[in-house]
Design a protein around this motif. Structure first.
Motif, PDB file in Angstrom:
ATOM      1  N   GLU A 135       0.832  -1.219   0.000  1.00 10.55           N
ATOM      2  CA  GLU A 135       0.000   0.000   0.000  1.00 10.55           C
ATOM      3  C   GLU A 135       0.863   1.265   0.000  1.00 10.55           C
ATOM      4  OE1 GLU A 135      -3.407   0.342  -0.045  1.00 10.55           O
ATOM      5  OE2 GLU A 135      -3.527  -1.846  -0.338  1.00 10.55           O
ATOM      6  N   ASN A 136       2.198   1.078   0.129  1.00 10.80           N
ATOM      7  CA  ASN A 136       3.146   2.182   0.182  1.00 10.80           C
ATOM      8  C   ASN A 136       2.864   3.122   1.358  1.00 10.80           C
ATOM      9  OD1 ASN A 136       5.502   3.134  -1.086  1.00 10.80           O
ATOM     10  ND2 ASN A 136       4.390   4.918  -1.826  1.00 10.80           N
ATOM     11  N   LYS A 137       2.589   2.493   2.529  1.00 17.55           N
ATOM     12  CA  LYS A 137       2.205   3.274   3.709  1.00 17.55           C
ATOM     13  C   LYS A 137       3.075   2.938   4.911  1.00 17.55           C
ATOM     14  CE  LYS A 137      -2.048   2.475   4.635  1.00 17.55           C
ATOM     15  NZ  LYS A 137      -3.511   2.346   4.781  1.00 17.55           N
ATOM     16  N   LEU A 138       3.274   3.947   5.762  1.00 15.46           N
ATOM     17  CA  LEU A 138       3.974   3.749   7.020  1.00 15.46           C
ATOM     18  C   LEU A 138       3.053   4.280   8.121  1.00 15.46           C
ATOM     19  CD1 LEU A 138       7.687   4.484   7.665  1.00 15.46           C
ATOM     20  CD2 LEU A 138       5.993   5.364   9.246  1.00 15.46           C
ATOM     21  N   SER A 139       2.787   3.470   9.136  1.00 15.55           N
ATOM     22  CA  SER A 139       1.873   3.883  10.213  1.00 15.55           C
ATOM     23  C   SER A 139       2.644   4.319  11.447  1.00 15.55           C
ATOM     24  CB  SER A 139       0.941   2.729  10.588  1.00 15.55           C
ATOM     25  OG  SER A 139       0.181   2.340   9.462  1.00 15.55           O
TER      26      SER A 139
END
Length: 203
Positions: free
Chosen positions: A61-65
């Protein structure tokens, strides 16, 4: 309640893009480089960087949480805490510029291992050394976050999005602490205005 006395007394020292490149060139390891990049290109706080697990990265998803921060306890130990405000918890899009660094950092690691296995004090100490070695004007690691905010300001990112991306709950904090126009932008704006006058009056 936070107060930033230094910010009101003097201009915050914001590194330039060239300064950041020079700092990265003298970084002692890939972990230290990634810490600098996460602060400069995603606006993460030092404690937030230390609180990211491999599990918090979603390359598909190309995401960093951002879900937690590493802070100093009253007993002077580094402990994990959830963000003080809801705004502190946020999902950020991984910039293409650091996607490869993050990919390399998670290779061969388990989901419950740290993305950057350093403590906040290790990050600050190393950054201080990088400043000395590179000859970049003195600034703190937190100044990289100011740089990120300034880039958003220079690119006319609306406050609502800037607040969300930096994990601020109120616009007040953004105004008070982070919106310091970069020198390059100041010059660009002045050139634009002066060019207008030249075009109009020097026909």
């Amino acid at each position: 309640h936070f107060s930033y006395p230094d910010c009101r007394k003097q201009d915050i020292s914001i590194p330039s893009a060239g300064d950041i490149s020079r700092l990265l060139a003298v970084s002692p390891s890939a972990d230290h480089s990634l810490a600098v990049k996460l602060a400069a290109f995603l606006g993460l706080r030092r404690g937030e960087i230390c609180g990211i697990y491999v599990d918090d990265v979603d390359l598909k998803e190309n995401k960093l949480s951002v879900k937690r921060s590493v802070v100093l306890s009253p007993e002077k130990k580094w402990v994990e805490k959830v963000p003080k405000t809801r705004a502190g918890r946020r999902d950020l899009i991984i910039p293409p510029l650091i996607r490869d660094d993050i990919t390399r950092a998670i290779e061969g690691k388990g989901k419950k291992e740290k993305l950057v296995p350093l403590s906040p004090s290790q990050i600050s100490d190393s950054f201080e050394t990088m400043i000395k070695v590179s000859g970049v004007p003195k600034c703190t690691f937190h100044a990289l976050r100011h740089y990120y905010a300034s880039v958003m300001l220079a690119n006319n990112v609306p406050n609502k999005y800037a607040m969300e991306m930096m994990g601020h709950e109120t616009e007040n904090m953004l105004h008070r602490v982070y919106q310091h126009t970069m020198q390059e932008k100041k010059k660009e704006v002045a050139d634009q205005v002066n060019q207008y006058f030249s075009d109009v009056f020097l026909q």
